[in-house]
Design a protein around this motif. Structure first.
Motif, mmCIF file in Angstrom:
data_model
loop_
_atom_site.group_PDB
_atom_site.id
_atom_site.type_symbol
_atom_site.label_atom_id
_atom_site.label_comp_id
_atom_site.label_asym_id
_atom_site.label_seq_id
_atom_site.Cartn_x
_atom_site.Cartn_y
_atom_site.Cartn_z
ATOM 1 N N ILE A 43 0.835 -1.205 0.000
ATOM 2 C CA ILE A 43 0.000 0.000 0.000
ATOM 3 C C ILE A 43 0.869 1.255 0.000
ATOM 4 C CG2 ILE A 43 -1.727 1.284 1.355
ATOM 5 C CD1 ILE A 43 -2.862 -1.448 2.188
ATOM 6 N N GLN A 74 0.382 2.929 -3.202
ATOM 7 C CA GLN A 74 -0.812 3.767 -3.276
ATOM 8 C C GLN A 74 -0.636 5.044 -2.465
ATOM 9 O OE1 GLN A 74 -3.394 3.381 -5.136
ATOM 10 N NE2 GLN A 74 -4.805 4.928 -4.351
ATOM 11 N N MET A 75 0.051 4.952 -1.322
ATOM 12 C CA MET A 75 0.314 6.150 -0.531
ATOM 13 C C MET A 75 1.129 7.151 -1.339
ATOM 14 S SD MET A 75 0.214 8.068 2.102
ATOM 15 C CE MET A 75 -0.296 7.198 3.580
ATOM 16 N N THR A 120 -1.099 8.905 -3.783
ATOM 17 C CA THR A 120 -1.919 9.954 -3.165
ATOM 18 C C THR A 120 -1.086 11.191 -2.844
ATOM 19 O OG1 THR A 120 -1.625 9.118 -0.896
ATOM 20 C CG2 THR A 120 -3.446 8.212 -2.171
ATOM 21 N N ASN A 149 -7.330 12.079 0.903
ATOM 22 C CA ASN A 149 -6.836 10.890 0.216
ATOM 23 C C ASN A 149 -5.579 10.344 0.887
ATOM 24 O OD1 ASN A 149 -6.947 8.948 -1.799
ATOM 25 N ND2 ASN A 149 -6.049 10.247 -3.369
ATOM 26 N N THR A 194 -5.469 6.855 3.135
ATOM 27 C CA THR A 194 -4.622 5.760 2.651
ATOM 28 C C THR A 194 -3.740 5.240 3.780
ATOM 29 O OG1 THR A 194 -4.626 6.655 0.405
ATOM 30 C CG2 THR A 194 -2.888 5.092 0.950
ATOM 31 N N SER A 230 -5.435 2.617 5.654
ATOM 32 C CA SER A 230 -5.343 1.300 5.018
ATOM 33 C C SER A 230 -4.016 0.624 5.326
ATOM 34 C CB SER A 230 -5.535 1.440 3.506
ATOM 35 O OG SER A 230 -5.576 0.182 2.885
ATOM 36 N N ALA A 285 -10.030 5.574 -0.437
ATOM 37 C CA ALA A 285 -8.614 5.628 -0.077
ATOM 38 C C ALA A 285 -8.201 4.525 0.890
ATOM 39 C CB ALA A 285 -8.285 6.999 0.524
ATOM 40 N N TRP A 286 -9.136 4.046 1.721
ATOM 41 C CA TRP A 286 -8.736 2.960 2.620
ATOM 42 C C TRP A 286 -9.265 1.595 2.147
ATOM 43 C CZ3 TRP A 286 -11.627 6.454 6.315
ATOM 44 C CH2 TRP A 286 -12.980 6.137 6.400
ATOM 45 N N PRO A 306 -6.008 1.333 -2.534
ATOM 46 C CA PRO A 306 -4.817 0.503 -2.313
ATOM 47 C C PRO A 306 -5.050 -0.974 -2.538
ATOM 48 C CG PRO A 306 -5.742 1.244 -0.224
ATOM 49 C CD PRO A 306 -6.475 1.997 -1.296
#
Length: 476
Positions: free
Chosen positions: A172, A175-176, A179, A296, A300, A303, A366-367, A371
């Protein structure tokens, strides 16, 4: 793209989730690869809301946008050429993902990222120096090649190297970084919009070269051993069509489709444009996009904390339900204030409530689907189908990202407030899909993933006994 995992088979479990040099390097790699993707997602919506940019490249859109409020608000930004500026990047990334899959498998992650980084740098230069729409599109296409290569290589690395108990958190990280890239783009757009001479959009587009090719070799040196094993795999596309890999094939195709059909990139691409459509002023539109970017990033992080503690399924399901509620309410609020003819306006308090609903929607994505849409396909593919599975994941993702980017403003013009209900309907379908067809993969080593499929009520029929580690094929 998303990754699988074979290094974990030989050494992943020895890390015990500790903060080692391996963990630090992995996070740095994720940050560098994800930033470029996120920046390009966020930057296009901001510059397309800048008057100086619209006047130079899309004067007809500028003139329509400046017309009196009594005209149809739904259709002010309806321009296929304007949408092509945004979507062309993802079309190029779609094509590049197939080439990058082969390059990554045959020549390694380092060469793949070096090629992608050089092309990306060229795209940023072309965009920043653009004199006409053709140069804008060419620059975006070059950026798309870089994005395609980055998305193919980085998440593969993360899931290959991560120990099972922290695989979700590390993956993740990609993905972070996306964002953070989106938030950086929103902040830069807000700042450059204040430049009075009207060249702020050039700075926004050129700053995509925040990510060049100089650091690629150092970042991806650790990938050499992993790529050597991948080179020995033959016929990954033939392999993935076998019945025993049916779960992976379906998940790698449907998860990225569902991730995009949530409508999230409507918000990420066109947030400033959308807010201007709803009656926000220029500054308020860009600042609202900054607020969404902050939400966002923060969510994240939720998550990262939760995926390995509570599991993937619960985040998928909760996020889906929250997105459904928010989208329906946004559609209803727009219907009340603009009706079907697009004539009307929102009061300050109503507009703030819509902004709150959109923030809650972004938070849920976002969570959950943000991700996890990259994590889950990356962790379920064994070595013999990994390159094919990753190519499917990226290509499906990029195709529907392109579709949404190219047609959203036109769909908004024709569907009106019903567009948000349209996306909500798909979120209902995909939430039901997750409930019935996605088993929990939390803390399961990748080499033992077939145990999960074999225990599932639907997928078990596709998994032969000899594919499950620990099963005695003579007695099973």
């Amino acid at each position: 793209m998303a990754g699988g995992g074979f290094v974990a088979q030989s050494g992943g479990r020895n890390y015990e989730g500790g903060v080692t040099a391996f963990v630090i390097i992995t996070c740095l790699v994720a940050a560098m690869g994800g930033l470029i993707f996120g920046y390009d997602i966020g930057i296009s919506g901001g510059v397309t809301s800048m008057d100086s940019f619209l006047k130079k490249f899309f004067p007809s859109v500028y003139n329509k946008e400046k017309e009196e409020r009594h005209d149809n608000m739904y259709c002010k930004f309806d321009s296929h050429l304007l949408q092509l500026f945004t979507s062309s990047l993802y079309l190029a990334a779609l094509v590049a993902s197939f080439f990058s899959s082969t390059v990554t498998r045959l020549f390694g992650r380092k060469i793949s990222m070096l090629c992608g980084g050089l092309v990306f740098l060229a795209g940023a230069i072309v965009n920043g120096a653009a004199k006409n729409v053709a140069m804008l599109i060419i620059g975006r296409l070059l950026l798309g090649v870089g994005v395609g290569f980055a998305n193919q290589s980085v998440p593969i690395y993360l899931s290959e190297m991560a120990p099972a108990q922290i695989r979700g958190a590390l993956n993740i990280g990609f993905q972070m970084a996306i964002t953070i890239g989106i938030l950086a783009a929103n902040l830069i757009n807000y700042g450059t919009s204040k430049i009075e001479d009207g060249y702020g959009w050039r700075i926004s587009l050129a700053l995509a070269a925040i990510r060049g090719a100089d650091n690629v070799e150092a970042e991806f040196q650790d990938l050499v051993d992993a790529s050597e094993a991948a080179k020995k795999v033959e016929n990954p596309w033939k392999n993935i069509l076998q019945p025993r890999y049916r779960p992976q094939l379906v998940i790698c195709a449907l998860i990225p489709f569902f991730q995009q059909i949530t409508g999230i990139n409507v918000i990420m691409f066109y947030a400033p444009v959308l807010f201007k459509t709803l009656g926000f002023g220029d500054d308020a539109s860009l600042m609202s996009a900054v607020i969404l970017g902050m939400v966002n990033v923060v969510c994240t992080a939720v998550s990262i904390y939760s995926a390995d503690r509570f599991g993937r399924r619960i985040l998928f399901l909760e996020g889906g339900i929250q997105m459904i509620i928010c989208q329906i309410l946004v559609g209803v609020m727009i219907a009340i204030n603009f009706g079907t003819n697009g004539v009307g306006e929102m009061s300050g308090s109503t507009a703030n409530f819509v902004l709150f609903l959109i923030c809650a929607y972004v938070a849920a994505f976002a969570w959950s689907w943000g991700p996890l849409g990259w994590l889950v396909p990356s962790e379920i593919c064994p070595l013999e189908i990994r390159s094919a599975g990753q190519a499917i994941n990226v290509s499906v993702n990029m195709f529907f990202t392109f579709f949404i980017g190219q047609f959203f403003l036109t769909m908004l013009c024709h569907f009106k407030f019903g567009l948000f209900l349209f996306f909500a309907g798909f979120v209902v379908i995909m939430t039901i899909f997750i409930y019935f067809f996605l088993p929990e993969t939390k803390n399961v080593p990748i080499e033992e993933m077939n145990t999960v499929w074999k225990a599932h009520w639907f997928w078990s029929k596709y998994i032969p006994h000899d594919a499950v580690i620990g099963v005695d094929t003579h007695t099973a």
